[in-house]
Design an enzyme around this catalytic site. Structure first.
Site, short mmCIF file in Angstrom:
data_model
loop_
_atom_site.label_atom_id
_atom_site.label_comp_id
_atom_site.label_asym_id
_atom_site.label_seq_id
_atom_site.Cartn_x
_atom_site.Cartn_y
_atom_site.Cartn_z
N TYR A 67 -22.61 16.90 -16.58
CA TYR A 67 -21.97 15.79 -15.86
C TYR A 67 -23.03 14.79 -15.42
O TYR A 67 -23.41 14.70 -14.25
CB TYR A 67 -21.16 16.30 -14.66
N LEU A 215 -4.53 19.26 -13.35
CA LEU A 215 -3.50 18.23 -13.21
C LEU A 215 -3.30 17.47 -14.52
O LEU A 215 -2.70 16.39 -14.55
CB LEU A 215 -3.91 17.23 -12.10
N ALA A 216 -3.80 18.05 -15.62
CA ALA A 216 -3.70 17.39 -16.93
C ALA A 216 -4.22 15.95 -16.82
O ALA A 216 -3.60 15.02 -17.32
CB ALA A 216 -2.28 17.47 -17.48
N GLN A 217 -5.34 15.82 -16.15
CA GLN A 217 -6.03 14.54 -15.97
C GLN A 217 -5.15 13.47 -15.32
O GLN A 217 -5.20 12.30 -15.66
CB GLN A 217 -6.61 14.07 -17.29
N GLY A 218 -4.32 13.91 -14.41
CA GLY A 218 -3.49 12.97 -13.64
C GLY A 218 -2.05 12.93 -14.10
O GLY A 218 -1.16 12.48 -13.38
N LEU A 219 -1.78 13.44 -15.31
CA LEU A 219 -0.41 13.42 -15.86
C LEU A 219 0.57 14.12 -14.92
O LEU A 219 1.68 13.66 -14.68
CB LEU A 219 -0.43 14.13 -17.22
N1 LIG Z 1 -15.61 23.72 -18.16
C1 LIG Z 1 -15.18 22.70 -18.83
O1 LIG Z 1 -15.33 22.59 -20.07
C2 LIG Z 1 -14.45 21.61 -18.07
C3 LIG Z 1 -13.73 20.62 -18.79
C4 LIG Z 1 -13.06 19.66 -18.03
C5 LIG Z 1 -13.11 19.68 -16.64
N2 LIG Z 1 -13.84 20.64 -16.00
C6 LIG Z 1 -13.91 20.71 -14.51
O2 LIG Z 1 -12.59 20.62 -14.00
C7 LIG Z 1 -12.49 19.55 -13.06
C8 LIG Z 1 -11.10 18.96 -13.10
O3 LIG Z 1 -10.67 18.68 -14.42
P1 LIG Z 1 -10.40 17.19 -14.92
O4 LIG Z 1 -11.19 16.29 -14.09
O5 LIG Z 1 -10.56 17.19 -16.40
O6 LIG Z 1 -8.83 16.95 -14.70
P2 LIG Z 1 -7.79 17.00 -13.47
O7 LIG Z 1 -8.36 17.66 -12.32
O8 LIG Z 1 -6.55 17.53 -14.07
O9 LIG Z 1 -7.54 15.45 -13.18
C9 LIG Z 1 -8.39 14.76 -12.32
C10 LIG Z 1 -8.05 13.26 -12.31
O10 LIG Z 1 -6.68 13.04 -12.06
C11 LIG Z 1 -6.50 11.98 -11.13
N3 LIG Z 1 -5.96 12.59 -9.89
C12 LIG Z 1 -6.41 13.70 -9.26
N4 LIG Z 1 -5.67 13.99 -8.17
C13 LIG Z 1 -4.73 13.03 -8.11
C14 LIG Z 1 -3.67 12.79 -7.22
N5 LIG Z 1 -3.42 13.59 -6.20
N6 LIG Z 1 -2.88 11.70 -7.45
C15 LIG Z 1 -3.11 10.88 -8.49
N7 LIG Z 1 -4.11 11.07 -9.37
C16 LIG Z 1 -4.92 12.14 -9.21
C17 LIG Z 1 -7.89 11.38 -10.89
O11 LIG Z 1 -8.20 10.37 -11.88
P3 LIG Z 1 -7.93 8.78 -11.71
O12 LIG Z 1 -8.05 8.43 -10.29
O13 LIG Z 1 -8.98 8.16 -12.59
O14 LIG Z 1 -6.56 8.61 -12.27
C18 LIG Z 1 -8.77 12.57 -11.16
O15 LIG Z 1 -10.06 12.20 -11.53
C19 LIG Z 1 -13.63 18.59 -13.46
O16 LIG Z 1 -14.04 17.78 -12.39
C20 LIG Z 1 -14.70 19.58 -13.86
O17 LIG Z 1 -15.37 20.07 -12.71
C21 LIG Z 1 -14.49 21.62 -16.69
#
Ligand SMILES: NC(=O)c1ccc[n+]([C@@H]2O[C@H](COP(=O)([O-])OP(=O)(O)OC[C@H]3O[C@@H](n4cnc5c(N)ncnc54)[C@H](OP(=O)(O)O)[C@@H]3O)[C@@H](O)[C@H]2O)c1
Length: 322
Positions: A67, A215-219
């Protein structure tokens, strides 16, 4: 929105280790300064997100070398320092990046990881993906050496299949060490760990599953269904990821909305509550956040209790998402 309650969240042991973590941790990929994928927040916002997270009772953070090559780790350490929290009161998970590297690189790069996170120690060191030039066995031997040297406390893996997890577990057992966790892609629209044997092996061997992208990246927050214009503003890779699932997830979002309405909370809290409770205590989740309001909504999931019927309804509707 939900009424604030004093936060003293029951923690869970990570695998067979003595490491105790709240069911939700904060994912810190968003702090990597990566503008091609995330709208990475500036340090001032990172400081606020981290403070709100700690104030909400969350005790752990997940970051990685990948990261931003230390950017996220340093941003996290800096934000934690400003809150005044001491090393022993917080759990830090980070990851070694294995691409085009052999297991020897684990020893070569650990001091850099330690310095990026200083003064906070590495409680959980994870192999980011199973793509090193070296075998799982060689990587686990290298990680075990770091534990013996006192450079890390516990060992985890990420994106490992059930077979790779079993191999990692077996090697560490020879060193008298447990495999704490496997961090995998797991949420209401991506339930592969339930089908590919990973969850089953984790339950059998008592290895925690850390659900990433919960959160499926906000979905699953419903914001893209409510306002499709937001999709157009997303960086390209994420626009594809989110855009192709909008229609397929409409029924699921409607169900999340009904349940959130009944509990007067956000959809994200409902989606997270489901993932951290549906399989008992074995699954923890690490939602990312770019804003303080998001961090707060995600924290609320820990105190939200869905009824058995709501859990079952979400299970059923989410199974129909193809
Ligand atoms: N090990 C691996 O290979 C791997 C891969 C991926 C992720 N990760 C880890 O997992 C963590 C989380 O996964 P992710 O970031 O891919 O996806 P996620 O947690 O599903 O989605 C996060 C994104 O969704 C939006 N969001 C979050 N909470 C919200 C809310 N309450 N209301 C509205 N929008 C919201 C924000 O983006 P916006 O504000 O831009 O919309 C946020 O950056 C990462 O930070 C990382 O530490 C690990």
């Amino acid at each position: 929105m939900m009424k604030r309650v004093p936060v003293n969240i029951e923690k869970r042991y990570l695998g067979k280790t003595d490491l105790q973590a709240t069911p939700i941790g904060l994912g810190c990929w968003q702090f990597s300064g990566n503008r091609s994928y995330w709208n990475s927040p500036p340090q001032q916002e990172v400081d606020k997100i981290v403070k709100i997270t700690l104030d909400g009772g969350i005790n752990w953070f997940d970051t990685a070398e990948f990261y931003g090559r230390g950017v996220s780790e340093r941003a996290l350490a800096s934000a934690l320092c400003k809150t005044g929290i001491v090393n022993h009161d917080v759990v830090i998970a980070t990851k070694w990046f294995p691409f085009f590297r052999t297991s020897g690189n684990i020893q070569h790069t650990i001091d850099k990881r330690i310095s990026c996170l200083s003064p906070y120690e590495i409680d959980l060191y994870q192999i980011h993906m199973p793509y090193s030039f070296s075998s799982v066995e060689a990587q686990m031997n290298a990680m075990a050496s770091l534990v013996r040297e006192g450079k890390i406390k516990h060992i985890g893996v990420s994106n490992f299949s059930a077979a790779q997890m079993r191999r990692a577990h077996a090697v560490l057992a020879k060193h008298g060490l447990p495999l704490a966790s496997n961090q995998v892609w797991f949420n209401l629209v991506h339930r592969n760990p339930e089908k590919n044997g990973v969850l089953e092996a984790a339950k059998e061997l008592n290895i925690s599953i850390i659900a990433y992208t919960p959160l499926a990246q906000g979905l699953l927050t419903g914001k893209f269904h409510k306002n499709p214009e937001l999709i157009k503003k997303l960086p390209f890779a994420r626009r594809i990821q989110v855009g192709r699932k909008i229609e397929k997830t409409r029924n699921l979002i409607n169900k999340l909305e009904n349940i959130a309405g009944a509990h007067n909370c956000s959809l994200s809290a409902v989606a997270l509550s489901w993932i951290i409770n549906f399989h008992g205590d074995i699954v923890l989740a690490i939602p990312g956040a770019t804003k303080t309001e998001q961090a707060q909504q995600n924290i609320d999931a820990q105190t939200l209790k869905l009824t058995p019927q709501e859990m079952a309804d979400l299970d059923e509707v989410s199974r129909s998402v193809k």
